[in-house]
Design a protein around this motif. Structure first.
Motif, PDB file in Angstrom:
ATOM      1  N   UNK A  38       0.730  -0.987   0.028  1.00 35.48           N
ATOM      2  CA  UNK A  38      -0.144   0.003   0.062  1.00 35.48           C
ATOM      3  C   UNK A  38       0.856   1.274  -0.018  1.00 35.48           C
ATOM      4  N   UNK A  39       2.003   1.050   0.783  1.00 32.24           N
ATOM      5  CA  UNK A  39       3.166   2.378   0.580  1.00 32.24           C
ATOM      6  C   UNK A  39       3.606   2.738  -0.695  1.00 32.24           C
ATOM      7  N   UNK A  40       3.232   1.584  -1.381  1.00 32.03           N
ATOM      8  CA  UNK A  40       3.835   2.015  -3.010  1.00 32.03           C
ATOM      9  C   UNK A  40       2.799   2.706  -3.799  1.00 32.03           C
ATOM     10  N   UNK A  41       1.982   2.810  -3.231  1.00 29.97           N
ATOM     11  CA  UNK A  41       0.889   3.492  -4.151  1.00 29.97           C
ATOM     12  C   UNK A  41       1.147   5.200  -3.950  1.00 29.97           C
ATOM     13  N   UNK A  42       0.820   5.890  -5.029  1.00 26.76           N
ATOM     14  CA  UNK A  42       1.177   7.203  -4.789  1.00 26.76           C
ATOM     15  C   UNK A  42       0.230   7.960  -3.562  1.00 26.76           C
ATOM     16  N   UNK A  43       1.209   8.789  -3.085  1.00 31.31           N
ATOM     17  CA  UNK A  43       0.518   9.592  -1.880  1.00 31.31           C
ATOM     18  C   UNK A  43      -0.730  10.151  -2.350  1.00 31.31           C
ATOM     19  N   UNK A  44      -0.990  10.793  -3.586  1.00 28.77           N
ATOM     20  CA  UNK A  44      -1.972  11.400  -3.708  1.00 28.77           C
ATOM     21  C   UNK A  44      -3.333  10.538  -3.574  1.00 28.77           C
ATOM     22  N   UNK A  45      -3.499   9.226  -3.848  1.00 29.08           N
ATOM     23  CA  UNK A  45      -4.292   8.427  -3.750  1.00 29.08           C
ATOM     24  C   UNK A  45      -4.993   8.491  -2.420  1.00 29.08           C
TER      25      UNK A  45
END
Length: 78
Positions: A38-45
């Motif tokens: 989940x941390x690999x997802x963009x922070x903007x998500x």
């Protein structure tokens, strides 16, 4: 989400589509079960859904996943 993870960077939804509560719930469970992924997802998500960035953790937390279901539905395809 586990398989596409970072590839989801190109996925876009229009604000106000009505899907935000469902997406936030899905992402919350995903971050609980696979915090590292989940941390690999963009922070903007996370920002867009008003969720905190997941804490550091393993790519998959097998003990948490087993609490949901012990069938191998969370394994990578291939």
């Amino acid at each position: 989400m586990h398989e596409c993870g970072a590839a989801a960077r190109g996925a876009r939804r229009r604000p106000g589509s009505g899907d935000e509560p469902l997406l936030a719930a899905l992402l919350t469970v995903f971050a609980w079960a696979a915090p590292g992924r989940a941390r690999a997802l963009p922070e903007r998500v996370f920002e867009r859904l008003r969720l905190a960035q997941p804490a550091a953790g393993p790519p998959l937390d097998a003990a948490r996943i087993d609490r949901l279901d012990t069938r191998p539905w969370f394994l990578p395809h291939g």
